[in-house]
Design an enzyme around this catalytic site. Structure first.
Site, PDB file in Angstrom:
ATOM      1  N   HIS A  27       0.823  -1.199   0.102  1.00 41.05           N
ATOM      2  CA  HIS A  27       0.084   0.181  -0.031  1.00 41.05           C
ATOM      3  C   HIS A  27       0.787   1.049  -0.241  1.00 41.05           C
ATOM      4  O   HIS A  27       1.273   1.688   1.242  1.00 41.05           O
ATOM      5  CB  HIS A  27      -0.960   0.155   1.228  1.00 41.05           C
ATOM      6  N   HIS A 258      -3.921   3.073  -3.304  1.00 44.81           N
ATOM      7  CA  HIS A 258      -4.141   2.676  -1.987  1.00 44.81           C
ATOM      8  C   HIS A 258      -3.417   1.482  -1.801  1.00 44.81           C
ATOM      9  O   HIS A 258      -2.407   1.036  -0.835  1.00 44.81           O
ATOM     10  CB  HIS A 258      -5.638   2.532  -1.757  1.00 44.81           C
ATOM     11  N   GLU A 403     -17.536  -2.973  24.613  1.00 48.29           N
ATOM     12  CA  GLU A 403     -16.648  -4.055  24.831  1.00 48.29           C
ATOM     13  C   GLU A 403     -15.608  -4.129  23.824  1.00 48.29           C
ATOM     14  O   GLU A 403     -14.605  -4.544  24.318  1.00 48.29           O
ATOM     15  CB  GLU A 403     -17.710  -5.505  24.345  1.00 48.29           C
ATOM     16  N   HIS A 465     -28.683 -13.727  24.859  1.00 43.55           N
ATOM     17  CA  HIS A 465     -27.620 -13.741  25.907  1.00 43.55           C
ATOM     18  C   HIS A 465     -26.882 -14.980  26.442  1.00 43.55           C
ATOM     19  O   HIS A 465     -26.060 -14.736  27.252  1.00 43.55           O
ATOM     20  CB  HIS A 465     -28.331 -12.969  27.165  1.00 43.55           C
TER      21      HIS A 465
END
Lengths: 654, 654
Positions: A27, A258, A403, A465
């Site tokens: 890149h 890129h 999280e 859950h």
């Protein structure tokens, strides 16, 4: 020094386009676009010393846009790090070269984090910045006083984890965190405007950040912005307006630069455009000398710091913590002896809190937290004050409902050194932070994931859950030790093993529901072998029941019924596959012998248990999504009770 | 109707606190806090008809804060849906009750999405809103013209996926999407201010949203805000200032009301506070009648819509698409026949693009996209125009660097109906959207994940980008069909199977590297059986080599060497574990017979392959993280070449 900044930057551009061209892979766009900004940062602002790359108080630089790896390889080489050598760079992206496709912390000093998964680097840097302030609170400005710099692209900013990371950083007022945003307006698919209409700086401002802009190709503009960023008490984002692939005259400013080699014609055209006449991989001596001089800037500062360290009464403790060594007298034995004398029936999440009481009292380096489930994960011990913008010395982070951000921040803390981070959420939400867990493992960092509510045993909250596939899918991850302890003793043992493992993460899968203490022999850490015979067959052995966590109790009850029916049955508790697999064959064959019926019992997917019970063994578990009901009803519904298991096993034995 | 709004809302509060109390489990805080807002929405704004809950042009309402499930159960019951009955509500959170701990789309009409994993509901609603505009472009205002409403809490807003979702929604100017933010300033750990200092509305404004605030306990304020939100051409967030647990006099406004029963004393105190004198689970007749009247509001609108549908020339096509039925004449056979006649050596990602050409031409309901890897995932066919704010009729979404947001949006599209979404990223980044994939599976939605670069075969990008554990860990997920096709023919077969599966997601793991076409018999979809004998042993059969994807070619080359050494060897191609496991035992035993050496070859974790090769079979794969190098070097390094495999297998045979 008469070398213009642009010439220094062109050395980065040349190495980048030449290395990518040689590999025909890589890149070039980002390194060429951000070469000017990186040059100003490394020659005027960044605190580092290539001769002592692990200097504890160095500034941290994280290349969050990891695909632009040639930028950091070029910078490390030019400023005088021992590696990468020019030959390493010639071998960019080849087997065994430290110049891997994406930067890897375990390959090169100076690469502070393994990056490439977008957004994770910036979120990791937030953890480094937290660790810096936290250690500063203990050790003072003399020993800990540095910045954390991040180079991030649009991908890093668009990923969801960016929101979590900057929200946490803004809340904690991490003023020594500075993000350099490569605003080149290009993503892989084309213009950023294909997929985003966001006012990035307004968003950062909304979360408490300082924002400033510069022309990413104008040294004066860059330096003014970096000075302002350093001076502001808030975390800063510096919008660096750049042209991707700057210097490649026919491709710059487009996504064509890129992720692919420019091609020999365009590389030649770029040489003309930039006025760079040296051969590939050759840096003219004057430019080399100027870079080396810039690389030596930090030497005196580092020497002065070392003098302060030598004089500090905290030297030994500081060095111990930065080396990641536990205190020589660290021991959980008194705690275990107490359990042996006074058995406890508690959920293993509660058992985790109990042993953390003993751990946190002995280890000042533990830094706990939870993604807004503190009371459920039982991650906070009484002595832990919150880590806040007003008290960085606190040892508990309220991560919020973040999280993935938590996982990345913990990686950053561990990478920084000086702290051992642990953090909790429900096991099912390991899915939210799985990419962070993988980066803990790949980066070989000691991070402890405290994942509670580890099965249908969580009860009424239901299928969204209830983990089913999670424990197994985490076992499949390289270099992650997964523990599922069965009682309060094993929980302490697994915590001890997690702390001892300095080169990788551990994950504790813990129950919501209370579990009886099954062990009173605490003279040896039996969990260290991964699996062991908890109960030997009384009658002639016909079956071996292998279980983990909350199902060990059920396996014992089932074995009792088998014995009553005349079938001798061992019960093996298996808290850790990884550790069991590492035992000698003789041990494994003794625990899981041939010629008997092998049975696994675990309240999760049965896929994978063939590893131990073979194709002809029995596997009991849950192979569908769960259900919403009280825990006893669920275990009965899914057939995981001694009353339901024993007849099936006896049927197979007869 | 003389019943005050507050009395209607109190019916929700009473049912919520009573149901949670009866279960001694659940979350009363949100339903009690948002009861007033929900009452205004359902009695004055939301377009729905409980008598025809699947009415295609109903407004969608997504309870993103799914833990407050009693809110939607109460609303559905009170407005006259057939279910839940009051007995269903009495059995809240008990086994087999449709009133599960968190709302489940497969349990109750009117529950538009399964929610609970925070942030996912809002992101799912973005997909619904995209589907609405997309179908409107095809079918016009007469048939498709509805709002999508979301109720979200601070958790939903703090999660990273929120950033991805609102960025996409703002960019696409989804003006019919309205988020009601329950701004109660409380999370589980305590005050929101423990973990966040964000100006939420400023952040939404930065991404192109309309923002407005109201007093969430004042009907006039609420209605004014909802009217403004409906009128604005941008997506709207309505900040509803509320008191969590409103009505519980001693606990309201605190996290104590969030996730636990209030207790009998506090429930009694709340009855006093609210002036609610009815017994538990009893709704006074006048209030019941007023709610029923509100529930019947939509009947006439629905009838008028049905009359327009009956009169529409597009009726058959609209009904087909909303029913999720493929056209009767849909067939990939001509495409396959062409492959049989003209074999192609292409990467399976390219093969996917090729078959998508045939699929997209026949199925106007496919809606493709990629998380900024369009050219790498090969997800866009030439005929697909981008779906943009100016052209909602486009059939390709540039999702941006938003994997989790993409997965949730695809779930929302599928839940809305009328479209079959597919989207791509690199397989390793399934970790970023794993929670969305799980929700596709749990919600039983037809979403096709196009996951390319499926092994170390991606080469130089290295360990951060190389899946190791991913295929296996996805196989462990319930109700997800994972396919890893070996060539251009199997890729078409697996795509056909993915489209045929109307009640769950599929995931295609596709190669970066070119693979030879191994099949020219295309008379039968052999992938449908999950595994099949691609090559039968020539000599007496001693071994069966089982492989998937890019390793099937290697298994064939290895078998050739075994045959040359006098060992007959079958080669089994196994594109799908789930489908193979569903075959009759006789078929499975024929493919994987006893008495021979069973060998697995897959460039990923070997954990799990014991399922087919047993404890004594051989498993070849990659059990560590990958490395950065060209693909051939990597396969050699990890020992996955015929030259390296054959001697090991022969050694085991001898």
């Amino acid at each position: 020094m008469t070398i213009a900044s642009r010439q220094l930057a062109n050395a980065i551009r040349a190495l980048s386009m030449d290395a990518v061209q040689a590999a025909n892979s890589g890149h070039p766009g980002m390194p060429m676009g951000m070469a000017d900004v990186a040059t100003e940062l490394f020659t005027k602002h960044l605190k580092f010393d290539p001769a002592q790359p692990k200097w504890a108080d160095r500034d941290r630089f994280v290349l969050s846009a990891g695909h632009g790896s040639m930028l950091i390889y070029a910078l490390l080489h030019l400023t005088g790090y021992a590696r990468p050598t020019i030959d390493d760079i010639r071998n960019f992206r080849q087997l065994h070269s430290p110049c891997a496709g994406h930067p890897e912390n375990f390959e090169l000093a100076g690469v502070e984090a393994t990056t490439g998964p977008l957004g994770s680097g910036l979120a990791t840097a937030v953890g480094m910045a937290i660790a810096e302030r936290h250690l500063n609170a203990s050790f003072g400005d003399d020993l800990v006083d540095h910045f954390t710099w991040v180079l991030a692209g649009d991908g890093c900013l668009m990923e969801g984890v960016n929101h979590e990371a900057i929200g946490l950083a803004g809340h904690l007022k991490l003023g020594r965190l500075i993000v350099l945003w490569d605003d080149n307006k290009i993503t892989i698919d084309g213009a950023v405007s294909l997929s985003s209409s966001e006012d990035v700086l307004a968003r950062y401002a909304a979360t408490g950040w300082h924002t400033i802009s510069c022309d990413g190709h104008d040294p004066d503009s860059i330096n003014a912005a970096l000075e302002a960023a350093k001076a502001d008490p808030r975390p800063s984002i510096v919008q660096c307006t750049t042209v991707i692939g700057y210097g490649a005259p026919n491709k710059q400013g487009t996504s064509a630069t890129h992720g692919a080699a420019l091609g020999t014609d365009e590389v030649a055209a770029a040489r003309d455009y930039l006025g760079w006449t040296a051969e590939p991989f050759v840096i003219p001596e004057d430019i080399k000398a100027a870079w080396a001089e810039a690389g030596s800037r930090g030497s005196a500062v580092r020497s002065a710091w070392e003098a302060r360290l030598v004089a500090s009464p905290q030297r030994a403790e500081f060095e111990r913590r930065m080396a990641g060594k536990l205190p020589a007298d660290f021991s959980l034995q008194p705690y275990l002896d107490d359990l042996a004398a006074n058995p406890q029936k508690v959920a293993t999440r509660k058992a985790s809190e109990m042993v953390l009481g003993a751990i946190n009292a002995q280890l000042p380096e533990t830094l706990g937290g939870s993604a807004d489930l503190t009371g459920s994960n039982n991650t906070k011990t009484k002595d832990q004050a919150p880590l806040t913008a007003d008290n960085y010395g606190g040892r508990y982070v309220y991560y919020g409902i973040r999280e993935f951000g938590m996982g990345c921040a913990m990686n950053g803390m561990a990478l920084h050194g000086g702290v051992i981070p642990y953090g909790g959420t429900f096991l099912v939400f390991s899915d939210y932070c799985r990419a962070a867990i993988r980066l803990s493992a790949l980066q070989q960092q000691r991070v402890v994931y405290v994942m509670t509510h580890d099965s249908i045993g969580l009860g009424e909250d239901g299928p969204t859950h209830q983990p089913i596939e999670h424990v197994m899918s985490l076992r499949a991850m390289p270099n992650l030790d997964v523990y599922r302890p069965c009682d309060v003793v094993e929980t302490a043992e697994c915590w001890a093993l997690s702390l001892e493992k300095a080169d990788g993460p551990s994950l504790l899968a813990l129950s919501r529901e209370g579990l009886p203490q099954l062990r009173t022999d605490v003279s040896e850490n039996r969990s260290a072998k991964g699996a062991y015979r908890l109960k030997a067959a009384e009658g002639p052995r016909k079956a071996v029941l292998i279980a983990s966590g909350s199902e060990v109790e059920i396996a014992l009850a089932t074995a009792k019924k088998l014995e009553e029916a005349g079938h001798g049955a061992d019960v093996v508790s298996m808290p850790s596959w990884e550790r069991f697999d590492a035992q000698p064959e003789s041990y494994r064959d003794d625990i899981l012998p041939g010629g008997v019926l092998l049975v696994s019992i675990e309240a999760g997917t049965t896929m994978g248990w063939e590893r131990y019970v073979g194709r002809k063994g029995l596997r009991f578990g849950v192979d569908s999504f769960g259900a919403s009901a009280p825990v006893k009803a669920l275990y009965d519904h899914f057939g995981l009770t001694a009353d339901k298991l024993a007849p099936k096993i006896i049927g197979a034995l007869n």
